[in-house]
Design an enzyme around this catalytic site. Structure first.
Site, PDB file in Angstrom:
ATOM      1  N   LYS A 104     -11.076  -4.986   7.186  1.00 56.86           N
ATOM      2  CA  LYS A 104     -10.098  -5.233   6.156  1.00 56.86           C
ATOM      3  C   LYS A 104      -8.968  -5.422   6.598  1.00 56.86           C
ATOM      4  O   LYS A 104      -8.268  -4.689   6.878  1.00 56.86           O
ATOM      5  CB  LYS A 104     -10.091  -4.566   4.917  1.00 56.86           C
ATOM      6  CG  LYS A 104      -9.858  -5.105   3.795  1.00 56.86           C
ATOM      7  CD  LYS A 104      -9.659  -4.456   2.063  1.00 56.86           C
ATOM      8  CE  LYS A 104      -9.121  -5.107   1.326  1.00 56.86           C
ATOM      9  NZ  LYS A 104      -9.764  -3.614   0.257  1.00 56.86           N
ATOM     10  N   HIS A 106      -6.298  -6.868   4.544  1.00 58.51           N
ATOM     11  CA  HIS A 106      -5.719  -6.902   2.950  1.00 58.51           C
ATOM     12  C   HIS A 106      -5.500  -6.054   2.292  1.00 58.51           C
ATOM     13  O   HIS A 106      -6.516  -5.630   2.467  1.00 58.51           O
ATOM     14  CB  HIS A 106      -5.497  -8.838   2.333  1.00 58.51           C
ATOM     15  CG  HIS A 106      -6.653  -8.405   1.901  1.00 58.51           C
ATOM     16  ND1 HIS A 106      -8.006  -8.605   2.474  1.00 58.51           N
ATOM     17  CD2 HIS A 106      -7.553  -7.837   0.511  1.00 58.51           C
ATOM     18  CE1 HIS A 106      -9.405  -9.105   1.293  1.00 58.51           C
ATOM     19  NE2 HIS A 106      -8.621  -8.324   0.575  1.00 58.51           N
TER      20      HIS A 106
END
Length: 225
Positions: A104, A106
């Site tokens: 991921k 963000h």
């Protein structure tokens, strides 16, 4: 055999997780028994499953470790259920952690979800069933990349007691490859011992015909002792 193991075997039957018949495993082996943990589907079942894991974890590893790690995806709910029951049953505050399939970039960035893993942490891996050990071989480098951690061991729900990539069981291969302890809530030998020619829920789960099929399967694929 401990009472919780007998209860866990019956629990698997009740949930439709443990079945006997004609099946084909992911590796292409024709097998007379199949374990599908996808049939644990509600909160009550997950609480009980977590409790059985918690008891087996405490028996095999104690409560003096820091992180319970569950490989994505099936390991994610297992870590949550088991750590909750470790706290309820033994008063142990074990952190839970899992990996993401994709990193991921963000918000809560990175490959991990749950608690981070830090230098000095002692980590136990939790899985559903291990046949060839593929996911564990992918998981161990992820854990060790987080820092100077101690990989304590691996626990699965059922040891199928069949060959992995060689002549030894997948659990034994993993134990030797990574220098860790591997264990299961129950082994297939314990399942057979508890259910063979014994009536449960109004029927005999493992009769002579099914037992013969299991014996024939282990003649082909049984692991070395």
């Amino acid at each position: 055999m401990e009472k919780y193991k007998e209860e866990f075997i019956e629990f698997m039957v009740d949930c439709g997780v443990l079945k006997f018949g004609d099946f084909v495993t992911k590796s292409g082996r024709k097998t007379p028994f199949f374990i599908n943990t996808g049939f644990y589907r509600d909160g009550g079942q997950m609480a009980r499953l977590g409790n059985y894991y918690a008891k087996a974890i405490e028996q095999n590893f104690g409560i003096g470790f820091d992180v319970l790690f569950g490989p994505a995806y099936k390991g994610i709910p297992l870590t949550v259920a088991a750590t909750m029951e470790m706290h309820r049953e033994f008063g142990a505050d074990i952190k839970y952690c899992s990996n993401r399939k994709e990193v991921k970039d963000h918000g809560d960035k990175g490959i991990l979800l749950g608690s981070p893993i830090s230098d000095g942490d002692r980590v136990v891996i939790i899985e559903d069933v291990t046949t060839a050990g593929t996911s564990i071989r992918e998981t161990v480098p992820i854990i060790r990349a987080q820092g100077d951690v101690e990989l304590v061991g691996l626990i699965v729900s059922v040891d199928r007691m069949e060959r992995g990539t060689g002549t030894k069981s997948a659990l034994k291969e993993i134990s030797e490859s990574f220098g860790i302890k591997t264990c299961a809530i129950v082994t297939m030998a314990e399942v057979i011992e508890h259910l063979y020619n014994r009536e449960y829920a109004g029927r005999v789960i493992i009769d002579d015909e099914i037992k013969s099929a299991i014996d024939a399967y282990y003649e082909l694929y049984g692991a070395e002792e």
